[in-house]
Write a protein that holds these residues in place. Structure first.
Motif, PDB file in Angstrom:
ATOM      1  N   ALA A  38     -29.567  -2.174   6.683  1.00  0.00           N
ATOM      2  CA  ALA A  38     -30.311  -1.172   5.899  1.00  0.00           C
ATOM      3  C   ALA A  38     -29.402  -0.557   4.842  1.00  0.00           C
ATOM      4  O   ALA A  38     -29.824  -0.320   3.709  1.00  0.00           O
ATOM      5  CB  ALA A  38     -30.885  -0.103   6.811  1.00  0.00           C
ATOM      6  N   GLY A  39     -28.160  -0.290   5.202  1.00  0.00           N
ATOM      7  CA  GLY A  39     -27.206   0.271   4.243  1.00  0.00           C
ATOM      8  C   GLY A  39     -26.910  -0.683   3.108  1.00  0.00           C
ATOM      9  O   GLY A  39     -26.818  -0.278   1.952  1.00  0.00           O
ATOM     10  N   TRP A  66     -28.910  -3.129   2.094  1.00  0.00           N
ATOM     11  CA  TRP A  66     -30.130  -3.206   1.280  1.00  0.00           C
ATOM     12  C   TRP A  66     -30.231  -2.013   0.350  1.00  0.00           C
ATOM     13  O   TRP A  66     -30.535  -2.157  -0.828  1.00  0.00           O
ATOM     14  CB  TRP A  66     -31.375  -3.281   2.173  1.00  0.00           C
ATOM     15  CG  TRP A  66     -31.818  -4.676   2.450  1.00  0.00           C
ATOM     16  CD1 TRP A  66     -31.376  -5.474   3.448  1.00  0.00           C
ATOM     17  CD2 TRP A  66     -32.773  -5.445   1.723  1.00  0.00           C
ATOM     18  NE1 TRP A  66     -32.009  -6.695   3.399  1.00  0.00           N
ATOM     19  CE2 TRP A  66     -32.875  -6.690   2.345  1.00  0.00           C
ATOM     20  CE3 TRP A  66     -33.555  -5.181   0.603  1.00  0.00           C
ATOM     21  CZ2 TRP A  66     -33.722  -7.692   1.887  1.00  0.00           C
ATOM     22  CZ3 TRP A  66     -34.411  -6.182   0.153  1.00  0.00           C
ATOM     23  CH2 TRP A  66     -34.478  -7.414   0.793  1.00  0.00           C
ATOM     24  N   SER A  67     -29.984  -0.806   0.863  1.00  0.00           N
ATOM     25  CA  SER A  67     -30.134   0.376   0.014  1.00  0.00           C
ATOM     26  C   SER A  67     -29.093   0.390  -1.094  1.00  0.00           C
ATOM     27  O   SER A  67     -29.396   0.782  -2.221  1.00  0.00           O
ATOM     28  CB  SER A  67     -30.082   1.657   0.839  1.00  0.00           C
ATOM     29  OG  SER A  67     -28.830   1.812   1.460  1.00  0.00           O
ATOM     30  N   ARG A  68     -27.874  -0.049  -0.816  1.00  0.00           N
ATOM     31  CA  ARG A  68     -26.844  -0.126  -1.852  1.00  0.00           C
ATOM     32  C   ARG A  68     -27.243  -1.152  -2.900  1.00  0.00           C
ATOM     33  O   ARG A  68     -27.168  -0.896  -4.095  1.00  0.00           O
ATOM     34  CB  ARG A  68     -25.481  -0.493  -1.247  1.00  0.00           C
ATOM     35  CG  ARG A  68     -24.379  -0.597  -2.312  1.00  0.00           C
ATOM     36  CD  ARG A  68     -23.099  -1.215  -1.785  1.00  0.00           C
ATOM     37  NE  ARG A  68     -23.245  -2.504  -1.140  1.00  0.00           N
ATOM     38  CZ  ARG A  68     -23.413  -3.667  -1.779  1.00  0.00           C
ATOM     39  NH1 ARG A  68     -23.500  -3.710  -3.081  1.00  0.00           N
ATOM     40  NH2 ARG A  68     -23.523  -4.788  -1.116  1.00  0.00           N
ATOM     41  N   VAL A 108     -30.259  -2.316  -3.604  1.00  0.00           N
ATOM     42  CA  VAL A 108     -31.428  -1.852  -4.358  1.00  0.00           C
ATOM     43  C   VAL A 108     -31.005  -0.787  -5.359  1.00  0.00           C
ATOM     44  O   VAL A 108     -31.454  -0.779  -6.509  1.00  0.00           O
ATOM     45  CB  VAL A 108     -32.536  -1.337  -3.410  1.00  0.00           C
ATOM     46  CG1 VAL A 108     -33.627  -0.595  -4.176  1.00  0.00           C
ATOM     47  CG2 VAL A 108     -33.140  -2.497  -2.622  1.00  0.00           C
ATOM     48  N   GLY A 109     -30.131   0.116  -4.954  1.00  0.00           N
ATOM     49  CA  GLY A 109     -29.650   1.160  -5.862  1.00  0.00           C
ATOM     50  C   GLY A 109     -28.979   0.595  -7.094  1.00  0.00           C
ATOM     51  O   GLY A 109     -29.274   0.991  -8.227  1.00  0.00           O
ATOM     52  N   THR A 165     -24.125  -5.529  -7.734  1.00  0.00           N
ATOM     53  CA  THR A 165     -25.178  -5.525  -6.723  1.00  0.00           C
ATOM     54  C   THR A 165     -24.873  -6.492  -5.591  1.00  0.00           C
ATOM     55  O   THR A 165     -24.946  -6.133  -4.422  1.00  0.00           O
ATOM     56  CB  THR A 165     -26.529  -5.891  -7.361  1.00  0.00           C
ATOM     57  OG1 THR A 165     -26.772  -5.021  -8.460  1.00  0.00           O
ATOM     58  CG2 THR A 165     -27.659  -5.783  -6.354  1.00  0.00           C
TER      59      THR A 165
END
Length: 155
Positions: free
Chosen positions: A21-22, A24-26, A28-29, A78
């Motif tokens: 999850a971390g 993915w969030s990084r 996506v950010g 990314t």
């Protein structure tokens, strides 16, 4: 730049799901940040080129220039932990470029046909809105296919 990479390189600790999850969030950010800058750059370049060129030609050049820059930024920021080198990244993005060009050009040409007196600003808004929709597909394909890491193959 190196300090920026180091500060965000650490993955969250804990369960594997939390790490995923971390990541993915990084990802996506970074992808959203790069995408916003790229979309603004493409829209600006399109708007300038549209003063002299047909919409399809202006879109082709603006999209080509910004796709190369966008792909390299995503490769370095990314998806920096993926094993994909520059050649794989840019070749993989080539097919996505074609999808993006067809979708955005189709939308702009349809719009200019439906609204013949529309301004270049209105065309640019249609181009940017269509680019956002294409970006969602682009992220998923880049993450799951082009920048797939060995441990990510089955996820």
């Amino acid at each position: 730049m190196a300090r920026l990479k180091e500060s965000s390189a650490a993955e969250p600790t804990g369960a594997p799901g939390a790490r995923r999850a971390g990541v993915w969030s990084r990802e996506v950010g970074w992808f959203v940040t790069i995408g916003v800058v790229s979309t603004a750059g493409q829209a600006g370049l399109y708007w300038v080129l549209r003063l002299w060129w047909h919409p399809a030609a202006a879109n082709l050049v603006s999209l080509l220039v910004l796709t190369v820059l966008n792909t390299e930024a995503n490769r370095r920021l990314t998806f920096r932990h993926a094993a994909a080198g520059p050649a794989r990244a840019h070749l993989g993005a080539g097919g996505l470029f074609l999808l993006g060009y067809l979708a955005t050009s189709g939308a702009v040409l349809w719009f200019t046909h439906a609204e013949p007196g529309a301004s270049a600003a209105a065309e640019t808004a249609v181009l940017a809105a269509t680019s956002v929709a294409v970006t969602v597909v682009r992220f998923l394909v880049l993450r799951l296919a082009v920048f797939r890491t060995p441990g990510r193959a089955g996820r």
